[in-house]
Design a protein around this motif. Structure first.
Motif, PDB file in Angstrom:
ATOM      1  N   GLU A 139       0.847  -0.902   0.135  1.00 49.36           N
ATOM      2  CA  GLU A 139       0.272  -0.103   0.165  1.00 49.36           C
ATOM      3  C   GLU A 139       1.300   0.921   0.063  1.00 49.36           C
ATOM      4  O   GLU A 139       1.755   1.572   0.862  1.00 49.36           O
ATOM      5  CB  GLU A 139      -1.170  -0.372   1.487  1.00 49.36           C
ATOM      6  CG  GLU A 139      -2.051   1.623   1.603  1.00 49.36           C
ATOM      7  CD  GLU A 139      -2.583   0.916   2.430  1.00 49.36           C
ATOM      8  OE1 GLU A 139      -2.452   2.255   3.742  1.00 49.36           O
ATOM      9  OE2 GLU A 139      -3.610   0.878   2.681  1.00 49.36           O
ATOM     10  N   LEU A 140       0.797   1.894  -1.311  1.00 56.89           N
ATOM     11  CA  LEU A 140       1.333   3.313  -1.507  1.00 56.89           C
ATOM     12  C   LEU A 140       0.738   4.045  -0.966  1.00 56.89           C
ATOM     13  O   LEU A 140      -0.905   4.327  -1.643  1.00 56.89           O
ATOM     14  CB  LEU A 140       1.925   3.188  -2.568  1.00 56.89           C
ATOM     15  CG  LEU A 140       3.447   2.431  -2.819  1.00 56.89           C
ATOM     16  CD1 LEU A 140       3.841   2.440  -4.499  1.00 56.89           C
ATOM     17  CD2 LEU A 140       4.190   2.010  -1.510  1.00 56.89           C
ATOM     18  N   LYS A 141       0.954   5.655  -0.490  1.00 55.63           N
ATOM     19  CA  LYS A 141      -0.132   6.922  -0.558  1.00 55.63           C
ATOM     20  C   LYS A 141       0.847   7.810  -0.704  1.00 55.63           C
ATOM     21  O   LYS A 141       2.018   8.494  -0.773  1.00 55.63           O
ATOM     22  CB  LYS A 141       0.003   6.951   1.284  1.00 55.63           C
ATOM     23  CG  LYS A 141      -0.658   6.361   2.682  1.00 55.63           C
ATOM     24  CD  LYS A 141      -1.308   6.095   3.298  1.00 55.63           C
ATOM     25  CE  LYS A 141      -2.078   5.316   4.644  1.00 55.63           C
ATOM     26  NZ  LYS A 141      -2.405   5.769   5.795  1.00 55.63           N
ATOM     27  N   ASN A 236       2.294  15.426   0.531  1.00 53.65           N
ATOM     28  CA  ASN A 236       3.810  16.114   1.388  1.00 53.65           C
ATOM     29  C   ASN A 236       4.149  15.451   0.050  1.00 53.65           C
ATOM     30  O   ASN A 236       4.383  13.687  -0.358  1.00 53.65           O
ATOM     31  CB  ASN A 236       3.978  14.152   2.443  1.00 53.65           C
ATOM     32  CG  ASN A 236       4.921  13.784   2.933  1.00 53.65           C
ATOM     33  OD1 ASN A 236       5.645  14.063   2.812  1.00 53.65           O
ATOM     34  ND2 ASN A 236       4.837  12.224   2.956  1.00 53.65           N
ATOM     35  N   ASN A 274       4.860  15.346   8.278  1.00 56.87           N
ATOM     36  CA  ASN A 274       5.180  14.641   6.812  1.00 56.87           C
ATOM     37  C   ASN A 274       6.758  14.221   7.787  1.00 56.87           C
ATOM     38  O   ASN A 274       7.408  13.717   6.832  1.00 56.87           O
ATOM     39  CB  ASN A 274       4.915  14.974   5.747  1.00 56.87           C
ATOM     40  CG  ASN A 274       3.912  15.432   5.766  1.00 56.87           C
ATOM     41  OD1 ASN A 274       2.888  14.741   5.636  1.00 56.87           O
ATOM     42  ND2 ASN A 274       2.940  16.319   5.522  1.00 56.87           N
ATOM     43  N   GLN A 322      10.809   5.757   6.138  1.00 57.31           N
ATOM     44  CA  GLN A 322       9.893   6.055   5.968  1.00 57.31           C
ATOM     45  C   GLN A 322       9.525   7.529   6.811  1.00 57.31           C
ATOM     46  O   GLN A 322       9.378   7.245   8.302  1.00 57.31           O
ATOM     47  CB  GLN A 322       8.525   5.030   5.931  1.00 57.31           C
ATOM     48  CG  GLN A 322       7.373   5.102   5.561  1.00 57.31           C
ATOM     49  CD  GLN A 322       6.917   3.475   5.511  1.00 57.31           C
ATOM     50  OE1 GLN A 322       7.214   3.046   6.075  1.00 57.31           O
ATOM     51  NE2 GLN A 322       5.155   4.012   5.437  1.00 57.31           N
ATOM     52  N   ASP A 323       9.153   8.454   6.393  1.00 56.00           N
ATOM     53  CA  ASP A 323       7.754   9.310   6.590  1.00 56.00           C
ATOM     54  C   ASP A 323       6.636   9.353   7.401  1.00 56.00           C
ATOM     55  O   ASP A 323       6.431   8.371   7.404  1.00 56.00           O
ATOM     56  CB  ASP A 323       7.980  10.876   6.412  1.00 56.00           C
ATOM     57  CG  ASP A 323       7.642  11.215   4.800  1.00 56.00           C
ATOM     58  OD1 ASP A 323       6.180   9.744   4.517  1.00 56.00           O
ATOM     59  OD2 ASP A 323       7.242  11.448   3.771  1.00 56.00           O
ATOM     60  N   PRO A 325       3.782  10.537   6.320  1.00 54.66           N
ATOM     61  CA  PRO A 325       2.864   9.948   5.744  1.00 54.66           C
ATOM     62  C   PRO A 325       3.152   8.959   4.730  1.00 54.66           C
ATOM     63  O   PRO A 325       1.531   8.246   4.174  1.00 54.66           O
ATOM     64  CB  PRO A 325       2.875  11.052   4.443  1.00 54.66           C
ATOM     65  CG  PRO A 325       3.395  12.160   5.201  1.00 54.66           C
ATOM     66  CD  PRO A 325       4.198  11.339   6.760  1.00 54.66           C
ATOM     67  N   GLY A 326       4.161   8.363   4.837  1.00 57.56           N
ATOM     68  CA  GLY A 326       4.550   6.836   4.455  1.00 57.56           C
ATOM     69  C   GLY A 326       5.720   7.396   2.937  1.00 57.56           C
ATOM     70  O   GLY A 326       5.945   5.583   2.385  1.00 57.56           O
ATOM     71  N   LEU A 328       8.892   7.016   1.620  1.00 54.18           N
ATOM     72  CA  LEU A 328       9.906   6.259   1.827  1.00 54.18           C
ATOM     73  C   LEU A 328      11.240   6.260   1.142  1.00 54.18           C
ATOM     74  O   LEU A 328      11.001   6.345   0.082  1.00 54.18           O
ATOM     75  CB  LEU A 328       9.698   4.828   2.051  1.00 54.18           C
ATOM     76  CG  LEU A 328       9.386   3.780   1.151  1.00 54.18           C
ATOM     77  CD1 LEU A 328      10.259   3.313   0.150  1.00 54.18           C
ATOM     78  CD2 LEU A 328       8.225   2.956   1.744  1.00 54.18           C
TER      79      LEU A 328
END
Length: 826
Positions: A139-141, A236, A274, A322-323, A325-326, A328
């Motif tokens: 899963e990516l955001k 982000n 973020n 990874q920050d 929000p996601g 990386l």
């Protein structure tokens, strides 16, 4: 080539590998082959017999076999074809993981020459593994503010195969917003990245579903998929960035568990949530256990499991930052494990003998072994040594093989068993060592003859020993063993006094005890010399000789023998002469005696046992000389009787006696006159005995005279009758009748039946002998020696018969040798 192209892909690969194995160039003492993985058990690998220059049937005859160090054997030798074949399933990924080349090394031993050959087999890869993603759903955001061209690193796929069979490319399903870009890292791996091709609009599409496919280059192609769900977020637009694109750290293998080895740091240009960065380990699906731990908040890497250089020389750690929000980013940490000297050398005994003959020549091979150290570098440099003063040495061969050989001829009698300690020491600091023990039995050969403790022996045995008596025990020692040390004894043949030695002495062949077969006589021989031979039971037999002197010890078994005075053969007693004027100490005679024994048993002593006149004579204790002890007196008897005893000094002592008669006179005629005038002893016992003898003689004489008268009467009657017969016939012979015819007959009869009486003056009894035909007394005079027949000349017989008989008897008792010795009466 056309036929090769017609084969299936797998068949072509196998055939190609076999062709490469036959064309592999072998270095000096090393053979190279190649075989694909996962082929069937018993598949051909290489022609060992041909490469060794042997026929296939010679492999078993020459003891060709595979030796390896503790690893499960993957290959075997086919004794019928002489080929190297597979012994089981071969999985290249299990053996060599991701290594570019998978080489398996082992050794082949040729036992008849104890030669070692190195064999190296390369395991080629086949496409038996499909690419695999660590995360099948991702899963990516992404913020909708992200501009086109933004790259999002995706989880990469791993393929256990190598070369063309490993991961070759990625494919992304068709969509309007994203494309796929694959980047190649420094390590050669391919990393997929999702590229934003067109700006996102959350209100238009909030989630995008993508499918990422990883494909390898095998035939057929294998693939793996990962589903990606892209969630569109707002604002982000910066991903974390690591301070280094790749981290390197060196860690000794003995580092304790829990030690921090590295801290990774990533920064995010965003702010607030973020910019909050968290760190994660990207796990490798092939790694079965965790070695390191990463703290998500700080990025510290610690050791959770002991490192072992011999298991893995380095570790690669993939770390993601990874920050909030996601977003990386990824980096790699390479941990190089440094070797420490924590493994001692290991022995692998290839061949060893447990026994060797003691006459083996120098250079005889006792054992062949391999020494290996799992460490590396200087820590794996091994030196082997032996204790000093041993007749062995080590010879180094290829690939850390060593031979233990003899340096000189062994001697079982000096050392029958060797416990050989081989010390292997590595080059670490401090060094580690391992000992290996080899027990070697030295077998015996018959190289030592039996030996006696002494060069010669002496034994003593008393004479008159019983038959079968034990004389002496001899023992020879043989330092060999078993039959080579079994000693047998025998006697050397010899002749002793005309008889074989075996009739005198025997020896027990097993115990060496000598026995007497007969009773020995010291007077027969004093010493018996013989040789005893001892020989062992080896092949060939060895022997030795020793001399033995048997001395016969004297025992007092012989009575002293009197040589002088000798007893006359006619039973009379000799007479010794002592002058009346003899002074004290005058030598009258000497008793001479010998003893056939020896030593103390032959020492003789003389003593006066009995004398008619005590104190008149003395006998020398050691000389036997009879001397006067005092001057002769007129009252001393003219005839003295002495009894001398001769005794030896044995235990018990033995003795003999002799009776001497000594006449006291200055000359023989005087002695005769004196002896003749001796009257009957006044001793009532002597006179009574003599009277009885005279009466007995008179009675016998009367009977005899009566018989003679009767006989004469019968003869005269017969003669008278014959005369009357002749007169009646008319004439008589002219022979006058004479009485001498009858007298001559009587004289002849008397001469044939004469009787003799001895009447001695000093004897307790007189001797009476009758009848004794043709007896004549012996008398020695100055002119001659002649026999007188007193019965044939009766006119010479004196009236006093008793006195005459006494004189004659005294003269008869004087031995002729005595008169010749004195020279006084010639």
């Amino acid at each position: 080539m056309a036929a090769l192209l017609k084969l299936p892909n797998r068949g072509r690969l196998v055939l190609l590998c076999l062709l490469l194995a036959t064309l592999w160039e072998a270095g000096a003492g090393q053979m190279h082959y190649s075989v694909p993985e996962e082929i069937e058990k018993g598949s051909f690998v290489g022609n060992i017999a041909k490469d060794l220059g042997l026929e296939p049937q010679e492999l078993a005859e020459r003891g060709v076999r595979i030796v390896s160090r503790g690893r499960t054997q993957l290959f075997a030798l086919n004794p019928r074809s002489g080929s190297l074949v597979t012994a089981g399933r071969i999985d290249r990924e299990e053996l060599c993981a991701q290594s570019a080349r998978c080489l398996l090394s082992f050794n082949i031993l040729r036992e008849d020459k104890l030669s070692i050959y190195s064999v190296e087999v390369e395991i080629t890869d086949i496409n038996d593994n499909a690419p695999r993603f660590v995360v099948e759903e991702l899963e990516l955001k992404i913020s909708e503010m992200t501009t086109p061209g933004f790259r999002i690193p995706l989880k990469s796929s791993h393929d256990a195969d190598v070369g063309e069979n490993t991961l070759q490319r990625y494919e992304l399903n068709s969509n309007d917003h994203f494309s796929l870009d694959v980047r190649s890292g420094k390590d050669g791996n391919k990393y997929p990245e999702l590229v934003l091709e067109r700006a996102l609009d959350r209100e238009e599409e909030a989630v995008h579903h993508l499918v990422l496919v990883a494909l390898d280059g095998g035939n057929p192609v294998r693939s793996g998929t990962s589903r990606i769900r892209v969630m569109v977020l707002d604002a982000n637009d910066n991903a974390p960035v690591f301070t280094q694109p790749e981290y390197h750290v060196n860690v000794p293998e003995n580092t304790p568990v829990g030690t921090r080895i590295l801290t990774v740091t990533a920064t995010d240009a965003d702010e607030g949530y973020n910019a909050q960065v968290a760190y994660f380990l990207e796990k490798n699906p092939e790694e079965t256990s965790e070695v390191f731990e990463l703290k998500s908040s700080s990025g510290e890497i610690t050791i959770t499991k002991s490192l072992d250089y011999e298991d893995a020389k380095f570790h690669e750690i993939d770390i993601e930052a990874q920050d909030g929000p996601g977003l990386l980013t990824r980096t790699k940490v390479i941990v190089a494990v440094l070797d420490v000297n924590d493994n001692p050398p290991e022995f692998y005994m290839t061949s060893a003998t447990s026994s060797v003959p003691e006459d083996s020549p120098p250079g005889t091979i006792i054992a062949l072994f391999n020494v290996h150290d799992r460490d590396s570098g200087q820590n794996a440099f091994i030196t082997c040594s032996l204790p000093e003063n041993l007749p062995f040495k080590l010879e180094r061969s290829v690939d850390n093989y060593h031979r233990l050989v003899t340096t000189r001829v062994l001697d079982r009698e000096q050392f029958s068993l060797y416990n050989i300690t081989v010390i292997a020491k590595d080059g670490g600091n401090p060094p580690l060592s391992t000992d290996a023990h080899i027990l070697l039995q030295v077998t015996d050969i018959n190289d030592n003859p039996p030996t006696f403790p002494h060069t010669s022996y002496s034994a003593y045995i008393p004479e008159n020993n019983p038959r079968g008596a034990s004389i002496f025990s001899m023992m020879a020692h043989d330092p060999d063993s078993d039959d080579n040390a079994h000693v047998t004894y025998n006697l050397a043949e010899d002749i002793v006094q005309g008889a074989p030695l075996s009739s005198y002495i025997s020896i027990n062949s097993d115990t060496g005890i000598l026995y007497a077969l007969r009773s020995f006589d010291y007077e027969q021989f004093h010493k018996l010399q013989l040789w005893v031979t001892a020989h062992d039971s080896g092949n060939p037999q060895l022997r030795s000789n020793v001399s033995l002197d048997i001395f016969v010890l004297d025992q007092n078994d012989n009575v002293p023998e009197i040589l002088y005075p000798a007893l006359p053969t006619d039973g009379s007693t000799g007479v010794e002469l002592a002058p009346r004027s003899a002074e004290p100490g005058y030598l009258v005679t000497k008793v001479v005696a010998v003893d056939r024994d020896s030593g103390q048993n032959a020492w003789l002593s003389y003593r006066l046992l009995k004398a008619s006149e005590p104190g008149l004579f003395a006998v020398g204790l050691h000389t036997g000389e009879v001397r006067t002890a005092r001057a002769l007196l007129d009252r001393d008897a003219l005839k003295q009787s002495l009894v001398v005893a001769v005794q030896d000094h044995g235990q018990p002592p033995l003795s003999a006696t002799v009776t001497l008669t000594v006449a006291v006179a200055d000359s023989i005629p005087e002695a005769l006159a004196d002896l003749g005038s001796i009257r009957t002893s006044a001793n009532p016992d002597d006179s009574g005995l003599t009277l009885y003898l005279v009466v007995a003689v008179a009675a016998v004489s009367c009977v005899f005279l009566a018989f003679v008268i009767v006989l004469l009467a019968f003869r005269l009657r017969r003669w008278h009758t014959s005369r009357l017969l002749q007169a009646s016939e008319g004439g008589l012979a002219g022979v006058p009748a004479s009485q001498f015819v009858g007298v001559d007959g009587v004289r002849a009869f008397l001469q044939a039946y004469s009787h003799e009486a001895w009447l001695t003056a000093d004897s307790r009894g007189s001797h009476v002998i009758f009848p004794q035909p043709n007896y004549a007394d012996t008398l020695i005079s100055q002119e001659s020696c002649e026999k007188k027949d007193f019965l044939s000349e009766p006119q010479l017989i004196p009236e006093d018969k008793e006195e005459t008989f006494s004189q004659v008897n005294s003269l008869r008792n004087i031995p002729v040798s005595y008169f010749a010795k004195r020279n006084k009466f010639t």
